[in-house]
Write a protein that holds these residues in place. Sequence first.
Motif, PDB file in Angstrom:
ATOM      1  N   ALA A  19      27.601   1.766 -12.547  1.00  0.00           N
ATOM      2  CA  ALA A  19      27.989   3.038 -13.153  1.00  0.00           C
ATOM      3  C   ALA A  19      28.132   4.123 -12.088  1.00  0.00           C
ATOM      4  CB  ALA A  19      26.965   3.455 -14.207  1.00  0.00           C
ATOM      5  N   THR A  20      27.183   4.172 -11.168  1.00  0.00           N
ATOM      6  CA  THR A  20      27.238   5.157 -10.085  1.00  0.00           C
ATOM      7  C   THR A  20      28.438   4.903  -9.180  1.00  0.00           C
ATOM      8  OG1 THR A  20      24.834   5.469 -10.107  1.00  0.00           O
ATOM      9  CG2 THR A  20      25.999   6.059  -8.082  1.00  0.00           C
ATOM     10  N   ALA A  21      28.716   3.637  -8.865  1.00  0.00           N
ATOM     11  CA  ALA A  21      29.841   3.300  -7.991  1.00  0.00           C
ATOM     12  C   ALA A  21      31.171   3.716  -8.618  1.00  0.00           C
ATOM     13  CB  ALA A  21      29.837   1.802  -7.698  1.00  0.00           C
ATOM     14  N   VAL A  28      33.701  -1.919 -18.620  1.00  0.00           N
ATOM     15  CA  VAL A  28      32.382  -1.757 -18.027  1.00  0.00           C
ATOM     16  C   VAL A  28      32.446  -2.140 -16.547  1.00  0.00           C
ATOM     17  CG1 VAL A  28      29.964  -2.490 -18.104  1.00  0.00           C
ATOM     18  CG2 VAL A  28      31.268  -2.239 -20.231  1.00  0.00           C
ATOM     19  N   PRO A  29      32.009  -1.269 -15.639  1.00  0.00           N
ATOM     20  CA  PRO A  29      32.094  -1.584 -14.205  1.00  0.00           C
ATOM     21  C   PRO A  29      31.177  -2.749 -13.832  1.00  0.00           C
ATOM     22  CG  PRO A  29      30.808   0.415 -14.554  1.00  0.00           C
ATOM     23  CD  PRO A  29      31.406   0.065 -15.878  1.00  0.00           C
ATOM     24  N   GLU A  30      31.665  -3.550 -12.887  1.00  0.00           N
ATOM     25  CA  GLU A  30      30.909  -4.704 -12.407  1.00  0.00           C
ATOM     26  C   GLU A  30      30.922  -4.730 -10.887  1.00  0.00           C
ATOM     27  OE1 GLU A  30      32.895  -8.075 -14.018  1.00  0.00           O
ATOM     28  OE2 GLU A  30      32.349  -7.622 -16.096  1.00  0.00           O
ATOM     29  N   GLU A  31      29.886  -5.291 -10.301  1.00  0.00           N
ATOM     30  CA  GLU A  31      29.843  -5.426  -8.841  1.00  0.00           C
ATOM     31  C   GLU A  31      30.531  -6.722  -8.444  1.00  0.00           C
ATOM     32  OE1 GLU A  31      26.850  -5.152  -4.969  1.00  0.00           O
ATOM     33  OE2 GLU A  31      26.017  -5.162  -6.984  1.00  0.00           O
ATOM     34  N   ARG A  32      31.820  -6.627  -8.167  1.00  0.00           N
ATOM     35  CA  ARG A  32      32.594  -7.772  -7.700  1.00  0.00           C
ATOM     36  C   ARG A  32      33.809  -7.254  -6.938  1.00  0.00           C
ATOM     37  NH1 ARG A  32      36.967  -8.418 -11.083  1.00  0.00           N
ATOM     38  NH2 ARG A  32      36.786  -7.526 -13.181  1.00  0.00           N
ATOM     39  N   PRO A  33      34.322  -8.042  -5.977  1.00  0.00           N
ATOM     40  CA  PRO A  33      35.469  -7.595  -5.192  1.00  0.00           C
ATOM     41  C   PRO A  33      36.680  -7.311  -6.082  1.00  0.00           C
ATOM     42  CG  PRO A  33      34.407  -9.475  -4.143  1.00  0.00           C
ATOM     43  CD  PRO A  33      33.783  -9.339  -5.497  1.00  0.00           C
ATOM     44  N   GLY A  34      37.447  -6.281  -5.723  1.00  0.00           N
ATOM     45  CA  GLY A  34      38.643  -5.911  -6.471  1.00  0.00           C
ATOM     46  C   GLY A  34      38.453  -4.715  -7.385  1.00  0.00           C
ATOM     47  N   GLN A  35      37.214  -4.362  -7.682  1.00  0.00           N
ATOM     48  CA  GLN A  35      36.964  -3.241  -8.585  1.00  0.00           C
ATOM     49  C   GLN A  35      37.413  -1.904  -7.975  1.00  0.00           C
ATOM     50  OE1 GLN A  35      34.511  -3.307 -11.994  1.00  0.00           O
ATOM     51  NE2 GLN A  35      36.403  -4.463 -11.814  1.00  0.00           N
ATOM     52  N   SER A  87      33.852  -2.267   0.451  1.00  0.00           N
ATOM     53  CA  SER A  87      33.855  -0.857   0.832  1.00  0.00           C
ATOM     54  C   SER A  87      34.290   0.010  -0.352  1.00  0.00           C
ATOM     55  CB  SER A  87      34.805  -0.632   2.011  1.00  0.00           C
ATOM     56  OG  SER A  87      34.945   0.754   2.276  1.00  0.00           O
ATOM     57  N   LEU A  88      33.553   1.090  -0.569  1.00  0.00           N
ATOM     58  CA  LEU A  88      33.907   2.027  -1.628  1.00  0.00           C
ATOM     59  C   LEU A  88      34.858   3.114  -1.135  1.00  0.00           C
ATOM     60  CD1 LEU A  88      30.384   2.554  -3.259  1.00  0.00           C
ATOM     61  CD2 LEU A  88      32.281   1.208  -4.174  1.00  0.00           C
TER      62      LEU A  88
END
Length: 556
Positions: free
Chosen positions: A4-6, A135-142, A187-188
């Motif tokens: 959520a923060t990302a 819903v955000p997820e921690e995975r590449p491509g987001q 990387s964000l």
Amino acid sequence: MNPATALAAVLIDELVRCGLTDVVLAPGSRSAPLALASHAESRVRLHVRLDERSASFLALGLARRAERPVVLICSSGTAVANFHPAVVEASESGVPLLVLTADRPPELRGTGANQTIDQIKLYGSAVRWFAEVGVPEERPGQVAYWRSLACRAWQRALGPHDPGPVHLNLPFREPLIPDGDSTWCESLDGDSQGGPWIRARVAPPPVALHLPPTRRGVLVVGDGAANVRRYVAAAGMAGWPVLSEPNGNGRYGDHAISTYHYLLGTPEFAEAHRPEVVVTLGRPGLSRPLMSWLKRASSDGAEHIVVATDLTRWPDPTRSATQVAQAVEIPVAAGDDEWLNSWRRADLAVRGAIDGMLDVSGLSEPRLARDLVEALPNGSLLFTASSMPIRDLDQAMRARRGIRVLANRGASGIDGIVSTAIGAALAHNGPSFALLGDLSFLHDQNGLILGDREPRPDLCLVVVNNNGGGIFSLLPQAALRDPFERIFGTPHGVDFGYVAASTGTPYTLVTDESELVKALRGEGLRIVEVRTEREGNAQLHAQLRDVAQVALRDAL
């Protein structure tokens, strides 16, 4: 870092890269990631409001005056629904808004979970585009998805051909606040040069429609008109009169006809002044005589050309348009100036008659509108309510340069006027004023509530208090004497001095027309109340119509 923060940090950063400068927040729990990201972003100006409706109209005013998208954030549930009126106005007026609504995750929908409603496409056709972000997820491509989504939302809201509101619905799972961990699977960061993820390229201006030369043309300017100065200058070169509503911002110069409402309401004049072509900018709709004249002119064979930047949406309430174009070229035409001079002579005669009547009317509503415009310093913004104040301006305001007039005339509601005026004032570089009625003021008195750390406008709210709905006294409902006062007049009996005191807003009561100029002076947010009487106002409007027609017939 929790997802959520990302998502919130990336989304706000990308919108800033696109050009975002202002964020309006109505506080809540589920929207915490977006609120924290906005608060931490030093490149934006954050505005916090307790009431979602006030927040949404504040954002509307900011975006309307700045002419670029403003982000509007709220929590889930009924908070989202409270944005709806401002979204409708933004849609009808073509104002760019980015509505970011926090939501419960899908597994809580339909379960009776707290503050969980169906937010999918809640605003229906009132938005230019809707996206359920997921819903955000921690995975590449987001990150690529989030940044490209932000660019698409920004550009769709901005236009350029059809600006308006865009709705992104963002479901968040807990945790909703930073957990102290800054690591992520990719990387964000965005573009190292600080630009947007996707650079949108705007097409060149369209080829203009070239009109045949004629001296018997008229330029009509309504709400939301674009490129006004260019078209007013062209009309001047062609010898055309300009009929501009106050919020069309084309009522200036030698060709401006400030009394067109009375001229076209006189059958002899309207019949004798049939145009060969009418070019309409924006959305006219304040004057019934003007609308009737447009319809009649088209039926008599005149060309009525509507200029609309977007050819999928154009204003034509009279169904009189014969052509629609994204741009029009008004050519210089040979011939004498009798067409224009006949408009000018009539305008001069009627102007003198109504000014003479207003000068002896005391502190009347039309006189207040006229004198307020005269008193404003150059560079001022005047925001006006959508019911009687804008009509009083239209019928009483003289031609003048140096001010900008705005109004919520897309859907023409009375809601959110105080907040919209504050938003427009915050986006305006100069002194700001607002002319509004008592019901509009009371409908949005929450707009006066500003926290200690909130940006404060330089705005004088001039409130006409006739103890009710003044416009109804000019409509057929006024003949229904028994039920009229309760269900149309709606007297409220509120002392505005106490309303001002409740929020610590400076307040002045004007009881004589000679006090107006002094009362307008000052800085910051302040209220000037002018008390009038509804029945006397209705009689004055009838008298103005009568003296205008007498003066015009004498001049013909």
